[in-house]
Design a protein around this motif. Structure first.
Motif, PDB file in Angstrom:
ATOM      1  N   GLU A  37     -41.709 -62.328 108.570  1.00 46.11           N
ATOM      2  CA  GLU A  37     -41.713 -62.738 107.170  1.00 46.11           C
ATOM      3  C   GLU A  37     -42.102 -64.204 107.118  1.00 46.11           C
ATOM      4  O   GLU A  37     -41.495 -65.045 107.780  1.00 46.11           O
ATOM      5  CB  GLU A  37     -40.339 -62.542 106.532  1.00 46.11           C
ATOM      6  N   ALA A  38     -43.140 -64.500 106.355  1.00 46.51           N
ATOM      7  CA  ALA A  38     -43.576 -65.883 106.176  1.00 46.51           C
ATOM      8  C   ALA A  38     -42.697 -66.540 105.122  1.00 46.51           C
ATOM      9  O   ALA A  38     -42.588 -66.054 103.999  1.00 46.51           O
ATOM     10  CB  ALA A  38     -45.037 -65.931 105.750  1.00 46.51           C
ATOM     11  N   LEU A  39     -42.064 -67.617 105.507  1.00 45.86           N
ATOM     12  CA  LEU A  39     -41.226 -68.393 104.601  1.00 45.86           C
ATOM     13  C   LEU A  39     -41.822 -69.795 104.518  1.00 45.86           C
ATOM     14  O   LEU A  39     -42.340 -70.312 105.506  1.00 45.86           O
ATOM     15  CB  LEU A  39     -39.791 -68.469 105.122  1.00 45.86           C
ATOM     16  N   SER A  40     -41.757 -70.404 103.364  1.00 45.45           N
ATOM     17  CA  SER A  40     -42.344 -71.724 103.181  1.00 45.45           C
ATOM     18  C   SER A  40     -41.275 -72.802 103.183  1.00 45.45           C
ATOM     19  O   SER A  40     -40.149 -72.580 102.723  1.00 45.45           O
ATOM     20  CB  SER A  40     -43.117 -71.786 101.863  1.00 45.45           C
ATOM     21  N   ARG A  41     -41.657 -73.948 103.692  1.00 46.26           N
ATOM     22  CA  ARG A  41     -40.784 -75.117 103.722  1.00 46.26           C
ATOM     23  C   ARG A  41     -41.578 -76.310 103.211  1.00 46.26           C
ATOM     24  O   ARG A  41     -42.798 -76.333 103.271  1.00 46.26           O
ATOM     25  CB  ARG A  41     -40.278 -75.398 105.143  1.00 46.26           C
ATOM     26  N   ILE A  42     -40.861 -77.320 102.748  1.00 47.48           N
ATOM     27  CA  ILE A  42     -41.498 -78.535 102.241  1.00 47.48           C
ATOM     28  C   ILE A  42     -41.682 -79.512 103.390  1.00 47.48           C
ATOM     29  O   ILE A  42     -40.746 -79.777 104.144  1.00 47.48           O
ATOM     30  CB  ILE A  42     -40.646 -79.163 101.120  1.00 47.48           C
ATOM     31  N   ASP A  43     -42.879 -80.037 103.507  1.00 49.79           N
ATOM     32  CA  ASP A  43     -43.230 -80.960 104.582  1.00 49.79           C
ATOM     33  C   ASP A  43     -43.145 -82.409 104.102  1.00 49.79           C
ATOM     34  O   ASP A  43     -44.109 -83.155 104.169  1.00 49.79           O
ATOM     35  CB  ASP A  43     -44.645 -80.641 105.086  1.00 49.79           C
ATOM     36  N   ARG A  44     -42.007 -82.757 103.561  1.00 48.21           N
ATOM     37  CA  ARG A  44     -41.761 -84.141 103.125  1.00 48.21           C
ATOM     38  C   ARG A  44     -40.309 -84.455 103.397  1.00 48.21           C
ATOM     39  O   ARG A  44     -39.420 -83.711 103.000  1.00 48.21           O
ATOM     40  CB  ARG A  44     -42.030 -84.296 101.632  1.00 48.21           C
ATOM     41  N   HIS A  45     -40.096 -85.561 104.046  1.00 47.78           N
ATOM     42  CA  HIS A  45     -38.717 -85.951 104.361  1.00 47.78           C
ATOM     43  C   HIS A  45     -38.099 -86.797 103.257  1.00 47.78           C
ATOM     44  O   HIS A  45     -36.896 -87.026 103.260  1.00 47.78           O
ATOM     45  CB  HIS A  45     -38.694 -86.708 105.696  1.00 47.78           C
ATOM     46  N   ASP A  46     -38.917 -87.219 102.311  1.00 50.48           N
ATOM     47  CA  ASP A  46     -38.421 -88.084 101.237  1.00 50.48           C
ATOM     48  C   ASP A  46     -38.085 -87.308  99.964  1.00 50.48           C
ATOM     49  O   ASP A  46     -38.063 -87.868  98.888  1.00 50.48           O
ATOM     50  CB  ASP A  46     -39.443 -89.175 100.937  1.00 50.48           C
ATOM     51  N   THR A  47     -37.811 -86.027 100.108  1.00 50.97           N
ATOM     52  CA  THR A  47     -37.467 -85.217  98.934  1.00 50.97           C
ATOM     53  C   THR A  47     -36.111 -84.546  99.141  1.00 50.97           C
ATOM     54  O   THR A  47     -35.725 -84.243 100.266  1.00 50.97           O
ATOM     55  CB  THR A  47     -38.543 -84.150  98.650  1.00 50.97           C
ATOM     56  N   THR A  48     -35.437 -84.341  98.046  1.00 51.60           N
ATOM     57  CA  THR A  48     -34.177 -83.588  98.092  1.00 51.60           C
ATOM     58  C   THR A  48     -34.398 -82.157  97.624  1.00 51.60           C
ATOM     59  O   THR A  48     -33.480 -81.351  97.617  1.00 51.60           O
ATOM     60  CB  THR A  48     -33.110 -84.254  97.192  1.00 51.60           C
ATOM     61  N   LEU A  49     -35.634 -81.841  97.235  1.00 54.11           N
ATOM     62  CA  LEU A  49     -35.940 -80.509  96.735  1.00 54.11           C
ATOM     63  C   LEU A  49     -36.002 -79.499  97.874  1.00 54.11           C
ATOM     64  O   LEU A  49     -36.431 -79.815  98.972  1.00 54.11           O
ATOM     65  CB  LEU A  49     -37.275 -80.513  95.994  1.00 54.11           C
ATOM     66  N   MET A  50     -35.603 -78.301  97.558  1.00 53.43           N
ATOM     67  CA  MET A  50     -35.729 -77.167  98.469  1.00 53.43           C
ATOM     68  C   MET A  50     -36.886 -76.307  97.949  1.00 53.43           C
ATOM     69  O   MET A  50     -37.285 -76.428  96.791  1.00 53.43           O
ATOM     70  CB  MET A  50     -34.440 -76.335  98.486  1.00 53.43           C
ATOM     71  N   ILE A  51     -37.382 -75.405  98.784  1.00 55.53           N
ATOM     72  CA  ILE A  51     -38.502 -74.554  98.361  1.00 55.53           C
ATOM     73  C   ILE A  51     -38.119 -73.723  97.132  1.00 55.53           C
ATOM     74  O   ILE A  51     -38.934 -73.531  96.228  1.00 55.53           O
ATOM     75  CB  ILE A  51     -39.031 -73.673  99.516  1.00 55.53           C
ATOM     76  N   SER A  52     -36.872 -73.272  97.061  1.00 62.81           N
ATOM     77  CA  SER A  52     -36.438 -72.496  95.892  1.00 62.81           C
ATOM     78  C   SER A  52     -36.500 -73.346  94.625  1.00 62.81           C
ATOM     79  O   SER A  52     -36.830 -72.833  93.550  1.00 62.81           O
ATOM     80  CB  SER A  52     -35.032 -71.940  96.112  1.00 62.81           C
ATOM     81  N   ASP A  53     -36.226 -74.651  94.759  1.00 62.39           N
ATOM     82  CA  ASP A  53     -36.344 -75.554  93.604  1.00 62.39           C
ATOM     83  C   ASP A  53     -37.785 -75.625  93.125  1.00 62.39           C
ATOM     84  O   ASP A  53     -38.050 -75.667  91.929  1.00 62.39           O
ATOM     85  CB  ASP A  53     -35.880 -76.971  93.970  1.00 62.39           C
ATOM     86  N   LEU A  54     -38.718 -75.640  94.079  1.00 57.69           N
ATOM     87  CA  LEU A  54     -40.139 -75.715  93.707  1.00 57.69           C
ATOM     88  C   LEU A  54     -40.551 -74.521  92.862  1.00 57.69           C
ATOM     89  O   LEU A  54     -41.306 -74.662  91.901  1.00 57.69           O
ATOM     90  CB  LEU A  54     -41.029 -75.792  94.946  1.00 57.69           C
ATOM     91  N   PHE A  55     -40.056 -73.332  93.224  1.00 61.01           N
ATOM     92  CA  PHE A  55     -40.434 -72.144  92.452  1.00 61.01           C
ATOM     93  C   PHE A  55     -39.807 -72.152  91.061  1.00 61.01           C
ATOM     94  O   PHE A  55     -40.424 -71.686  90.102  1.00 61.01           O
ATOM     95  CB  PHE A  55     -40.110 -70.870  93.231  1.00 61.01           C
ATOM     96  N   VAL A  56     -38.609 -72.704  90.935  1.00 61.73           N
ATOM     97  CA  VAL A  56     -37.989 -72.824  89.613  1.00 61.73           C
ATOM     98  C   VAL A  56     -38.802 -73.789  88.755  1.00 61.73           C
ATOM     99  O   VAL A  56     -39.130 -73.495  87.603  1.00 61.73           O
ATOM    100  CB  VAL A  56     -36.517 -73.301  89.733  1.00 61.73           C
ATOM    101  N   ILE A  57     -39.168 -74.926  89.335  1.00 62.18           N
ATOM    102  CA  ILE A  57     -39.970 -75.902  88.604  1.00 62.18           C
ATOM    103  C   ILE A  57     -41.342 -75.309  88.272  1.00 62.18           C
ATOM    104  O   ILE A  57     -41.840 -75.475  87.156  1.00 62.18           O
ATOM    105  CB  ILE A  57     -40.111 -77.211  89.411  1.00 62.18           C
ATOM    106  N   ALA A  58     -41.940 -74.623  89.233  1.00 63.11           N
ATOM    107  CA  ALA A  58     -43.250 -74.007  89.005  1.00 63.11           C
ATOM    108  C   ALA A  58     -43.215 -73.056  87.817  1.00 63.11           C
ATOM    109  O   ALA A  58     -44.150 -73.027  87.008  1.00 63.11           O
ATOM    110  CB  ALA A  58     -43.714 -73.269  90.259  1.00 63.11           C
ATOM    111  N   GLU A  59     -42.152 -72.308  87.705  1.00 63.80           N
ATOM    112  CA  GLU A  59     -42.019 -71.391  86.568  1.00 63.80           C
ATOM    113  C   GLU A  59     -41.898 -72.173  85.263  1.00 63.80           C
ATOM    114  O   GLU A  59     -42.509 -71.816  84.260  1.00 63.80           O
ATOM    115  CB  GLU A  59     -40.796 -70.489  86.764  1.00 63.80           C
ATOM    116  N   GLN A  60     -41.141 -73.253  85.291  1.00 66.53           N
ATOM    117  CA  GLN A  60     -40.939 -74.056  84.084  1.00 66.53           C
ATOM    118  C   GLN A  60     -42.215 -74.740  83.612  1.00 66.53           C
ATOM    119  O   GLN A  60     -42.417 -74.921  82.420  1.00 66.53           O
ATOM    120  CB  GLN A  60     -39.846 -75.110  84.322  1.00 66.53           C
ATOM    121  N   VAL A  61     -43.079 -75.141  84.553  1.00 64.55           N
ATOM    122  CA  VAL A  61     -44.309 -75.858  84.178  1.00 64.55           C
ATOM    123  C   VAL A  61     -45.541 -74.953  84.187  1.00 64.55           C
ATOM    124  O   VAL A  61     -46.659 -75.416  83.983  1.00 64.55           O
ATOM    125  CB  VAL A  61     -44.537 -77.105  85.075  1.00 64.55           C
ATOM    126  N   GLY A  62     -45.346 -73.656  84.461  1.00 57.66           N
ATOM    127  CA  GLY A  62     -46.452 -72.711  84.418  1.00 57.66           C
ATOM    128  C   GLY A  62     -47.401 -72.795  85.599  1.00 57.66           C
ATOM    129  O   GLY A  62     -48.594 -72.555  85.448  1.00 57.66           O
TER     130      GLY A  62
END
Length: 164
Positions: A37-62
């Motif tokens: 199963e391919a799972l995605s991770r964020i390649d930035r150490h200066d963020t507090t966001l998790m990948i699940s947060d990105l999908f929530v934000i992505a939904e909110q901003v279309g």
């Protein structure tokens, strides 16, 4: 409406700061690895966001398709070296086919370029979105089946019971 962390989300997308990790899927009867199963991770150490947060934000901003497209592309490139005939499980948002920017055939083109046979790809409809309209579910299943891809749906309660 201002979406919390949207600026950070756009920076991650712009920099394509996503990388895949692969979780083995083991046949419990034989102990063999049946796929990954391919799972995605964020390649930035200066963020507090998790990948699940990105999908929530992505939904909110279309921008769900834009994020999902980036994750798929990265996963397919990295899966070029997977064992022959091992299945590659990719998560897919059940409502993505309705996105105006959705690109039909994207996965097949990227898979072919990476040398991943389409018959080895299995889409898993994520629990992030519930599909209440079964006509849409049928449309999604037909869309991917017509391209030679497999599709499964695993709901969150099923995962918790360990039936994934």
């Amino acid at each position: 409406m201002k979406v919390k962390n949207a600026d950070e989300f756009y920076k991650i997308l712009e920099r394509k700061a996503i990388y895949p990790v692969f979780q083995p899927i083991v046949n419990l009867q034989t102990g063999d690895v049946a796929g990954y199963e391919a799972l995605s991770r964020i390649d930035r150490h200066d963020t507090t966001l998790m990948i699940s947060d990105l999908f929530v934000i992505a939904e909110q901003v279309g921008c769900v398709w834009k994020l999902e497209k980036l994750c798929r592309n990265k996963a397919l490139k990295a899966a070029a070296n997977k064992p022959e005939h091992a299945k590659l499980f990719l998560n897919v948002d059940g409502n993505i086919i309705q996105d105006k920017s959705f690109i039909q055939g994207f996965t097949n083109r990227k898979a072919a370029k990476a040398g991943v046979p389409s018959c080895d790809i299995v889409f898993e409809i994520t629990e992030r979105s519930d599909i209440e309209n079964y006509q849409i579910l049928q449309q999604i299943m037909k869309h991917y089946a017509d391209q030679g891809l497999s599709l499964i749906h695993i709901s969150e309660p099923t995962r918790r019971r360990g039936i994934s």
